[in-house]
Design a protein around this motif. Structure first.
Motif, PDB file in Angstrom:
ATOM      1  N   HIS A  63      56.665  43.457  40.978  1.00 21.70           N
ATOM      2  CA  HIS A  63      57.041  42.176  41.588  1.00 21.70           C
ATOM      3  C   HIS A  63      57.162  41.070  40.541  1.00 21.70           C
ATOM      4  CE1 HIS A  63      55.904  44.341  45.259  1.00 21.70           C
ATOM      5  NE2 HIS A  63      56.762  43.511  45.843  1.00 21.70           N
ATOM      6  N   GLU A  64      57.314  41.505  39.287  1.00 24.00           N
ATOM      7  CA  GLU A  64      57.562  40.613  38.152  1.00 24.00           C
ATOM      8  C   GLU A  64      56.484  39.547  37.986  1.00 24.00           C
ATOM      9  OE1 GLU A  64      61.618  39.257  38.331  1.00 24.00           O
ATOM     10  OE2 GLU A  64      62.388  41.296  38.509  1.00 24.00           O
ATOM     11  N   ARG A  65      55.236  39.948  38.166  1.00 25.62           N
ATOM     12  CA  ARG A  65      54.100  39.070  37.936  1.00 25.62           C
ATOM     13  C   ARG A  65      53.361  39.550  36.696  1.00 25.62           C
ATOM     14  NH1 ARG A  65      56.550  35.980  40.883  1.00 25.62           N
ATOM     15  NH2 ARG A  65      55.954  35.562  43.019  1.00 25.62           N
ATOM     16  N   LYS A  66      52.520  38.683  36.132  1.00 27.62           N
ATOM     17  CA  LYS A  66      51.784  39.012  34.919  1.00 27.62           C
ATOM     18  C   LYS A  66      50.657  40.001  35.221  1.00 27.62           C
ATOM     19  CE  LYS A  66      52.375  34.520  32.739  1.00 27.62           C
ATOM     20  NZ  LYS A  66      51.656  33.333  32.239  1.00 27.62           N
ATOM     21  N   VAL A  67      50.506  40.963  34.338  1.00 25.22           N
ATOM     22  CA  VAL A  67      49.417  41.926  34.412  1.00 25.22           C
ATOM     23  C   VAL A  67      48.684  41.894  33.078  1.00 25.22           C
ATOM     24  CG1 VAL A  67      48.789  44.356  34.649  1.00 25.22           C
ATOM     25  CG2 VAL A  67      50.672  43.426  36.007  1.00 25.22           C
ATOM     26  N   LEU A  68      47.362  41.771  33.150  1.00 28.80           N
ATOM     27  CA  LEU A  68      46.534  41.788  31.955  1.00 28.80           C
ATOM     28  C   LEU A  68      45.440  42.819  32.174  1.00 28.80           C
ATOM     29  CD1 LEU A  68      45.544  40.701  29.228  1.00 28.80           C
ATOM     30  CD2 LEU A  68      44.263  38.966  30.490  1.00 28.80           C
ATOM     31  N   GLY A  69      45.415  43.821  31.314  1.00 28.24           N
ATOM     32  CA  GLY A  69      44.377  44.834  31.375  1.00 28.24           C
ATOM     33  C   GLY A  69      43.397  44.633  30.245  1.00 28.24           C
ATOM     34  N   ILE A  70      42.112  44.544  30.584  1.00 27.86           N
ATOM     35  CA  ILE A  70      41.053  44.423  29.586  1.00 27.86           C
ATOM     36  C   ILE A  70      40.272  45.720  29.653  1.00 27.86           C
ATOM     37  CG2 ILE A  70      39.064  43.102  28.782  1.00 27.86           C
ATOM     38  CD1 ILE A  70      40.242  40.718  30.399  1.00 27.86           C
ATOM     39  N   GLN A  93      30.375  45.198  28.544  1.00 27.37           N
ATOM     40  CA  GLN A  93      29.880  43.823  28.635  1.00 27.37           C
ATOM     41  C   GLN A  93      30.903  42.844  28.067  1.00 27.37           C
ATOM     42  OE1 GLN A  93      27.237  43.145  30.328  1.00 27.37           O
ATOM     43  NE2 GLN A  93      27.160  40.965  29.977  1.00 27.37           N
ATOM     44  N   GLU A  94      31.515  43.205  26.951  1.00 25.74           N
ATOM     45  CA  GLU A  94      32.555  42.360  26.367  1.00 25.74           C
ATOM     46  C   GLU A  94      33.733  42.241  27.334  1.00 25.74           C
ATOM     47  OE1 GLU A  94      35.339  42.170  22.336  1.00 25.74           O
ATOM     48  OE2 GLU A  94      33.764  43.664  22.466  1.00 25.74           O
ATOM     49  N   ARG A  95      34.046  43.331  28.032  1.00 27.65           N
ATOM     50  CA  ARG A  95      35.116  43.325  29.034  1.00 27.65           C
ATOM     51  C   ARG A  95      34.797  42.328  30.151  1.00 27.65           C
ATOM     52  NH1 ARG A  95      36.096  46.093  33.994  1.00 27.65           N
ATOM     53  NH2 ARG A  95      38.310  46.412  34.321  1.00 27.65           N
ATOM     54  N   LEU A  96      33.573  42.369  30.661  1.00 32.91           N
ATOM     55  CA  LEU A  96      33.185  41.457  31.742  1.00 32.91           C
ATOM     56  C   LEU A  96      33.261  40.001  31.309  1.00 32.91           C
ATOM     57  CD1 LEU A  96      30.189  43.347  33.349  1.00 32.91           C
ATOM     58  CD2 LEU A  96      32.371  42.801  34.421  1.00 32.91           C
ATOM     59  N   VAL A  97      32.791  39.717  30.100  1.00 28.58           N
ATOM     60  CA  VAL A  97      32.831  38.342  29.600  1.00 28.58           C
ATOM     61  C   VAL A  97      34.275  37.873  29.475  1.00 28.58           C
ATOM     62  CG1 VAL A  97      32.340  36.867  27.599  1.00 28.58           C
ATOM     63  CG2 VAL A  97      30.592  38.455  28.451  1.00 28.58           C
ATOM     64  N   MET A  98      35.140  38.711  28.934  1.00 28.23           N
ATOM     65  CA  MET A  98      36.536  38.329  28.780  1.00 28.23           C
ATOM     66  C   MET A  98      37.215  38.162  30.143  1.00 28.23           C
ATOM     67  SD  MET A  98      39.438  39.893  26.263  1.00 28.23           S
ATOM     68  CE  MET A  98      38.526  39.320  24.844  1.00 28.23           C
ATOM     69  N   MET A  99      36.899  39.047  31.083  1.00 25.29           N
ATOM     70  CA  MET A  99      37.447  38.907  32.434  1.00 25.29           C
ATOM     71  C   MET A  99      37.016  37.574  33.037  1.00 25.29           C
ATOM     72  SD  MET A  99      36.951  42.782  33.958  1.00 25.29           S
ATOM     73  CE  MET A  99      36.712  42.170  35.587  1.00 25.29           C
ATOM     74  N   MET A 100      35.751  37.219  32.859  1.00 20.99           N
ATOM     75  CA  MET A 100      35.252  35.959  33.400  1.00 20.99           C
ATOM     76  C   MET A 100      35.996  34.771  32.775  1.00 20.99           C
ATOM     77  SD  MET A 100      31.501  34.204  33.162  1.00 20.99           S
ATOM     78  CE  MET A 100      31.706  34.002  31.400  1.00 20.99           C
ATOM     79  N   PHE A 116      28.802  42.454  41.489  1.00 19.34           N
ATOM     80  CA  PHE A 116      27.499  41.791  41.492  1.00 19.34           C
ATOM     81  C   PHE A 116      27.224  41.050  40.190  1.00 19.34           C
ATOM     82  CE2 PHE A 116      26.668  44.450  45.216  1.00 19.34           C
ATOM     83  CZ  PHE A 116      26.185  43.458  46.067  1.00 19.34           C
ATOM     84  N   GLN A 117      27.786  41.510  39.088  1.00 17.89           N
ATOM     85  CA  GLN A 117      27.641  40.765  37.828  1.00 17.89           C
ATOM     86  C   GLN A 117      28.291  39.388  37.972  1.00 17.89           C
ATOM     87  OE1 GLN A 117      26.261  42.203  34.616  1.00 17.89           O
ATOM     88  NE2 GLN A 117      25.982  40.013  34.504  1.00 17.89           N
ATOM     89  N   MET A 118      29.496  39.341  38.521  1.00 15.33           N
ATOM     90  CA  MET A 118      30.191  38.061  38.688  1.00 15.33           C
ATOM     91  C   MET A 118      29.466  37.171  39.694  1.00 15.33           C
ATOM     92  SD  MET A 118      32.493  37.827  36.537  1.00 15.33           S
ATOM     93  CE  MET A 118      32.808  39.057  35.286  1.00 15.33           C
ATOM     94  N   ILE A 119      28.919  37.776  40.768  1.00 16.20           N
ATOM     95  CA  ILE A 119      28.165  36.993  41.752  1.00 16.20           C
ATOM     96  C   ILE A 119      26.906  36.405  41.108  1.00 16.20           C
ATOM     97  CG2 ILE A 119      26.795  37.121  43.870  1.00 16.20           C
ATOM     98  CD1 ILE A 119      28.830  39.285  44.830  1.00 16.20           C
TER      99      ILE A 119
END
Length: 163
Positions: free
Chosen positions: A11-18, A43-50, A70-73
């Motif tokens: 659908h021509e939207r941006k996709v970012l995979g970490i 852990q580095e993935r979660l921080v970058m996603m956040m 639950f990490q994000m919560i």
């Protein structure tokens, strides 16, 4: 994740995979649509996603999905971020989890204010509407915490042996 990223890209939207580098060995996760950022650890993935996300949506999944949810919560509860977090409760997949969270509120392990951090909906449109309407209400006691790179790093000890 692959199905979702493929649909988004179509659908021509941006996709970012970490993705942790270990998963790229032997093409374990398949082709990535869009931009891919390789990191060393989960852990580095979660921080970058956040840092790079505007909101978090959990789809039905397993232990990894629940751990990241639950990490994000908990990070929101600790005032590390103030981004909306939702679960797409397709076919009642998260009913048991939501009941457990409500039970934890009744047992006073989770405050009613913290319970509001987790949003749920049965359709994507409803979830997006709820995420857009979300207004973060930090816990007054926890809002005094100041999270910064320097506050989370331990002071280095001088362990030089001097004779």
């Amino acid at each position: 994740m692959g199905c979702v990223s493929t649909a988004v890209a179509q659908h021509e939207r941006k996709v970012l995979g970490i993705i942790p580098s270990v998963f790229t060995v032997n093409n374990l996760v398949g082709e990535t649509c869009g931009k891919e950022i390789k990191v060393a650890t989960m852990q580095e993935r979660l921080v970058m996603m956040m840092e790079l996300s505007d909101a978090f949506i959990a789809l039905p999944g397993g232990f990894g999905t629940l751990e990241e949810l639950f990490q994000m919560i908990s990070w929101a509860q600790l005032n590390i971020h103030n981004k909306p977090i939702g679960v797409l409760n397709i076919n009642g997949f998260f009913n048991g989890l939501l009941s457990f969270v409500d039970h934890a509120v009744k047992q006073e392990f989770i405050t009613p204010r913290a319970r509001k951090i987790l949003i749920s909906a049965t359709t994507a449109d409803e979830l997006v509407d709820k995420l857009q309407a979300f207004r973060f209400e930090p816990d007054p006691a926890l809002s005094k915490l100041k999270w910064s790179p320097s506050s989370s790093q331990k002071e280095k000890l001088d362990l030089t042996l001097r004779l």
